[in-house]
Structure formats: structure tokens, C-alpha cells
Design a protein around this motif. Sequence first.
Motif, PDB file in Angstrom:
ATOM      1  N   VAL A   1      10.377   9.154  -2.099  1.00 24.42           N
ATOM      2  CA  VAL A   1      10.913   9.842  -0.923  1.00 24.42           C
ATOM      3  C   VAL A   1      11.699   8.868  -0.056  1.00 24.42           C
ATOM      4  O   VAL A   1      12.777   9.207   0.461  1.00 24.42           O
ATOM      5  N   THR A   2      11.191   7.657   0.086  1.00 21.51           N
ATOM      6  CA  THR A   2      11.894   6.628   0.860  1.00 21.51           C
ATOM      7  C   THR A   2      13.283   6.394   0.291  1.00 21.51           C
ATOM      8  O   THR A   2      14.273   6.341   1.034  1.00 21.51           O
ATOM      9  N   GLY A   3      13.383   6.277  -1.024  1.00 22.25           N
ATOM     10  CA  GLY A   3      14.674   6.075  -1.674  1.00 22.25           C
ATOM     11  C   GLY A   3      15.640   7.220  -1.419  1.00 22.25           C
ATOM     12  O   GLY A   3      16.822   7.001  -1.137  1.00 22.25           O
ATOM     13  N   GLU A   4      15.137   8.452  -1.495  1.00 18.76           N
ATOM     14  CA  GLU A   4      15.996   9.615  -1.256  1.00 18.76           C
ATOM     15  C   GLU A   4      16.576   9.589   0.153  1.00 18.76           C
ATOM     16  O   GLU A   4      17.772   9.838   0.350  1.00 18.76           O
TER      17      GLU A   4
ATOM     18  N   GLY B   1       0.782  -1.214   0.000  1.00 23.09           N
ATOM     19  CA  GLY B   1       0.000   0.000   0.000  1.00 23.09           C
ATOM     20  C   GLY B   1       0.823   1.278   0.000  1.00 23.09           C
ATOM     21  O   GLY B   1       0.267   2.353   0.125  1.00 23.09           O
ATOM     22  N   LEU B   2       2.126   1.190  -0.106  1.00 25.62           N
ATOM     23  CA  LEU B   2       2.965   2.381  -0.114  1.00 25.62           C
ATOM     24  C   LEU B   2       2.792   3.098  -1.442  1.00 25.62           C
ATOM     25  O   LEU B   2       3.004   2.524  -2.503  1.00 25.62           O
ATOM     26  N   GLU B   3       2.363   4.357  -1.408  1.00 27.36           N
ATOM     27  CA  GLU B   3       2.135   5.128  -2.622  1.00 27.36           C
ATOM     28  C   GLU B   3       3.444   5.411  -3.343  1.00 27.36           C
ATOM     29  O   GLU B   3       4.508   5.481  -2.726  1.00 27.36           O
ATOM     30  N   SER B   4       3.349   5.612  -4.662  1.00 33.21           N
ATOM     31  CA  SER B   4       4.563   5.806  -5.463  1.00 33.21           C
ATOM     32  C   SER B   4       5.363   7.027  -5.035  1.00 33.21           C
ATOM     33  O   SER B   4       6.589   7.006  -5.070  1.00 33.21           O
TER      34      SER B   4
END
Length: 152
Positions: free
Chosen positions: A14-17, A6-9
Motif C-alpha cells: 500500500v505504501t508503494g501504491e 515491523g512494517l507488514e508486507s
Amino acid sequence: MGTRSGLESTLVGVTGEYFVAAELSARGYIASITLRNSRGIDIIASSPDASRSVSIQVKTSSGGGPKWLLTKKSEAFCCDNHYYVFVLLHGVGMRPDFHIVPSDVVAEHISTNHRQWLARPKADGSPRKDSSMRNFRDSDGKYKERWTTLNL
């Protein structure tokens, strides 16, 4: 991660950054996430003595293999001190994979692969329609964990 949890794109990106900034900091570099209006640059990183700095664009994928989506603009957006860090998320509590690639390598890779894709007909024999979307793959892991590529 991704749609399975369910994690939005936008949150995937932002998670990657934040993962990249944390990894750079843990390695002793100075890393600053840019404001959202910094087109094509997500992080500015520098050596501890500020003698060298680089700009980084982060592309994040969740699930699947080492494949990331870019646009045609990435074919022209390259210079000596600009890099891509491709992040492959594996799930909460698991360290992601990082693939560090110079921007000129990305530009050449996606341009060549796209031309080859266009040249091949579809399964029904009809020609493919051009698209602004591009794919970068690091299937053989050539750029995985290559932090020294940044030359910081």
C-alpha cells in the motif's frame, strides 16, 4: 522499512501504491488508486487532458537491492498500455526509488530468467523444482526514474 521496522508486507504494498500515485500527481498526471478487486491493476493514470491513459501494477520492496517478487501470471498479463512501477523503499522520510517498466518487457524478462534458473542444477547437482514465483531485477538501473516510458 519492511520487517526490520515491523512494517507488514500488506502495508509495504500500500505504501508503494501511494508513493507512485503521489509521484504521478506531482508530475502533473491524474492518478487514481483502484479498488482492491481490480486484479493486476493498482493505479489508472492519465495525461492532464485525458488523451492517454495507462494501467499500472505497483510492486514494492523494502530494503535490499532492486529486486521484486512476481508470479507466473505476470508472464501473460501484458499489453501496450500496461506498466509496472517497481518501488524500492529506503525508510521513513527517504524518497524511494522508482523503476518504470512496460509489461511486455517484464513478461519477457521473468520468463527468460526463470527458464535459465530452472536449467541450472542446485548446488548439490539435483534439478530444481518449478515454482510459480518469479523475480524481476533492475540491477543496472536501466528503468530507474524512467517516467517518460509511460508516454503520458
